[in-house]
Design an enzyme around this catalytic site. Structure first.
Site, mmCIF file in Angstrom:
data_model
loop_
_atom_site.group_PDB
_atom_site.id
_atom_site.type_symbol
_atom_site.label_atom_id
_atom_site.label_comp_id
_atom_site.label_asym_id
_atom_site.label_seq_id
_atom_site.Cartn_x
_atom_site.Cartn_y
_atom_site.Cartn_z
ATOM 1 C CG PHE A 106 -0.297 0.361 2.527
ATOM 2 C CD1 PHE A 106 -0.496 1.621 3.065
ATOM 3 C CD2 PHE A 106 0.474 -0.546 3.230
ATOM 4 C CE1 PHE A 106 0.076 1.970 4.283
ATOM 5 C CE2 PHE A 106 1.048 -0.211 4.437
ATOM 6 C CZ PHE A 106 0.846 1.059 4.981
ATOM 7 C CE LYS A 107 4.025 1.109 5.217
ATOM 8 N NZ LYS A 107 4.977 0.875 6.286
ATOM 9 C CG ASP A 108 3.968 0.573 -4.440
ATOM 10 O OD1 ASP A 108 5.169 0.865 -4.361
ATOM 11 O OD2 ASP A 108 3.563 -0.591 -4.620
ATOM 12 C CB THR A 139 8.163 2.164 4.623
ATOM 13 O OG1 THR A 139 6.936 2.173 5.346
ATOM 14 C CG2 THR A 139 8.534 3.592 4.270
#
Length: 438
Positions: A106-108, A139
Site C-alpha cells: 500500500f505504501k506505493d 516502506t
C-alpha cells in the site's frame, strides 16, 4: 496550503517547505491549518469518479494553490497508475487490495506521490536531496522504487537486521543507482529514532539537505486518503453505504490518512485499528494511559512498531480528546498464533490468501461484527501487502498457491548490497557525512 507543527501551532510553513523538511525542528509533525470539507455532491456521487479523478479532487482541495491544477493532474497520472480493487469475500465482508503497485504494498501510493512532488519542486543546480527512511518491512521497498532514478535525490533506507522477510530485503538492497541500504542491529524503533535524531542534528542539517520518506512526511499521508474514497466509490456501486474500515496499524499513518479523509467528509461509519503484539494504541484506547514499549518481532513485521509516530496526528484531529477518538476508532490486537489461525480460516472459508497484516485486520472486523450482530454495515479490511512477501508464514498448502509476481521473480537472482551498522547515532552521522559528496 499552510501547515503547523503539532508542538507549536504558531510554527507554520507552506506545503513545499513541509515536504522537504518533513519534520519541524521542534520535533512535532506537520498538520494542515485548515482541513477542507469536500462538496456534498462529490461525496454523495463517489461512484461516478475514477481513482485518478478522486485523487485529484481530494489533493487539490488540500493543497489549494501549492501546485497548479494541470501539474497536479500530471503528477497523479504518473503516480497513481495502478488500481486498488475491493474484493468481495461475502455480502458483508470485503478486502481493499492495496498491493497492486510496483512494490506490492500500500505504501506505493504515498511513496510514488511524494517522489513526484519532490521531483516537481526540485530545480536543476540545487543541493542534492538526501531522503532518509526507516522501514519495518514495506516502506523501504516502496520508497526505493518510487525514487529510483529521480534526479537530484539520494535515498538511505534503514531496516532492522533479520526482521524483514527475504523478499522485502531484496526490494531494499538490489536497486543500486541513487538507493542505498543500511541494516541496523536493533528494531524498527531504533531505525526510526536514528532518522529522527538526524533531523534534529544541527551539523547534519548544515551539511546535508535532509528529508524523510516515512509517514511523518505529510506528502506520504495525503495520497493515502485517496483509496478510502475509492473504496467507497466501489461499494456505492454495489448499493453499500454504511461502511467500517479495519486497518492494519503499525506507525499509524494508514489509519491516520483514513481519519484525515473522514475529516474531509468521507462518509464512513467508523475505523478499527488492528495491531499485532505491538499494542501501544489499543492499550491506550482501553486504559487512557499512553505507554510505549520496545517493539517485538511478529509475523506481521510492517506493524512491529512500539512507538507509533503518527498517533500524535490522530490525537490532533480529535483535539487530544480520547473520548472523541473512541467514538470513531476501535482498537484490537492479536498474537502470532491467532494470525496464523486467521490465515487458514480465511483460506478455507473464502479460498482467499491473506498476508499476516490483512489477517489481523480481518480478525478485528470479525470481532466487531460479533459485538454488533444486527447492524446493516459492511466491513472492509485493508490488505496492505502481497502474500508472496511472507513465504515462511503460510502452511505449505497455501504457500504453493501463491503466485510470484514478475517483478519479484526478476529480483531473485540479484546480489544484495547493504551496510551493517549498530543502532548508534554517531556511527550513522559519520556515515552520512563521509558519503556527503557521493
Amino acid at each position: 496550503m499552510k501547515l503547523y507543527s503539532t508542538q507549536n501551532q504558531q510554527n507554520q510553513v507552506d506545503f513545499q517547505t513541509a515536504v522537504f523538511n518533513s519534520m519541524p525542528q521542534d520535533k512535532g509533525l506537520y498538520m494542515p491549518v485548515d482541513i477542507p470539507v469536500l462538496s456534498r455532491d462529490f461525496l454523495d456521487n463517489l461512484d461516478r469518479y475514477t481513482l485518478p479523478e478522486i485523487a485529484f479532487e481530494v489533493s487539490s482541495a488540500l493543497l489549494k494553490d501549492a501546485i497548479p491544477a494541470e501539474d497536479l493532474r500530471a503528477i497523479i497520472a504518473d503516480a497513481v497508475n495502478f488500481d486498488a480493487p475491493v474484493h468481495e469475500l461475502d455480502e458483508k465482508n470485503y478486502v481493499l487490495e492495496l498491493f497492486h503497485g510496483p512494490s506490492l504494498a500500500f505504501k506505493d501510493f504515498g511513496a510514488r506521490f511524494m517522489s513526484r512532488v519532490m521531483a516537481y519542486f526540485l530545480k536543476d543546480g540545487e543541493q542534492l536531496l538526501d531522503v532518509l527512511v526507516a522501514t519495518s518491512g514495506d516502506t523501504g521497498g516502496a520508497v526505493a522504487l518510487g525514487f529510483l532514478g529521480v534526479p537530484h535525490t539520494r535515498v538511505t533506507i534503514l531496516y532492522p537486521e533479520g526482521k524483514v522477510s527475504p523478499i522485502q530485503e531484496l526490494q531494499l538492497c538490489t536497486n543500486g543507482q541513487n538507493i542505498r541500504a543500511i541494516t541496523v542491529k536493533g528494531t524498527f524503533d531504533d531505525c526510526q529514532q536514528l532518522v529522527k535524531q538526524a533531523f534534529a542534528d544541527q551539523e547534519l542539517n548544515a551539511s546535508l539537505r535532509l528529508t524523510s520518506a516515512n509517514s511523518i512526511n505529510i506528502s506520504r499521508l495525503i495520497p493515502q486518503t485517496f483509496y478510502y474514497f475509492h473504496a467507497l466509490a466501489q461499494l456505492f456501486r454495489k448499493g453499500k453505504r454504511s461502511v467500517v474500515f479495519s486497518v492494519p496499524s503499525g506507525n499509524f499513518g494508514n489509519i491516520g490518512a483514513g481519519l484525515l479523509a473522514w475529516k474531509m467528509g468521507l462518509p464512513v461509519k467508523s475505523f478499527i485499528a488492528a495491531t499485532n503484539a505491538n499494542d501501544t494504541v489499543p492499550r491506550f484506547l482501553e486504559s487512557g494511559v499512553y505507554e510505549t514499549r520496545p517493539s517485538v518481532q511478529t509475523y506481521a513485521n510492517a506493524m512491529d512498531v512500539g512507538a507509533p509516530s503518527n498517533w500524535v496526528r490522530i490525537m490532533e484531529l480529535f483535539k487530544g480528546n480520547r473520548q472523541e477518538v473512541l467514538k470513531m476508532v476501535h482498537g484490537a490486537s492479536y498474537t502470532d498464533e491467532q494470525t496464523l489461525e486467521a490465515i487458514s480460516e480465511i483460506y478455507e472459508r473464502y479460498n482467499y490468501i491473506a498476508c499476516p497484516h490483512t489477517a489481523i485486520a480481518w480478525l478485528a472486523m470479525q470481532e466487531v461484527q460479533k459485538q454488533e450482530a444486527d447492524n446493516q454495515d459492511v466491513y472492509v479490511c485493508l490488505s496492505t501487502a502481497h502474500a508472496c512477501k511472507f513465504p515462511d508464514v503460510f502452511p505449505e498448502e497455501i504457500a504453493r498457491r501463491i503466485e510470484l509476481p514478475e517483478q519479484v521473480a526478476e529480483m531473485l537472482g540479484k546480489e544484495k548490497s547493504a551496510t551493517a551498522m549498530d543502532a548508534d547515532f554517531n556511527a550513522f552521522k559519520k556515515y552520512l557525512l563521509n558519503t556527503e559528496g557521493e
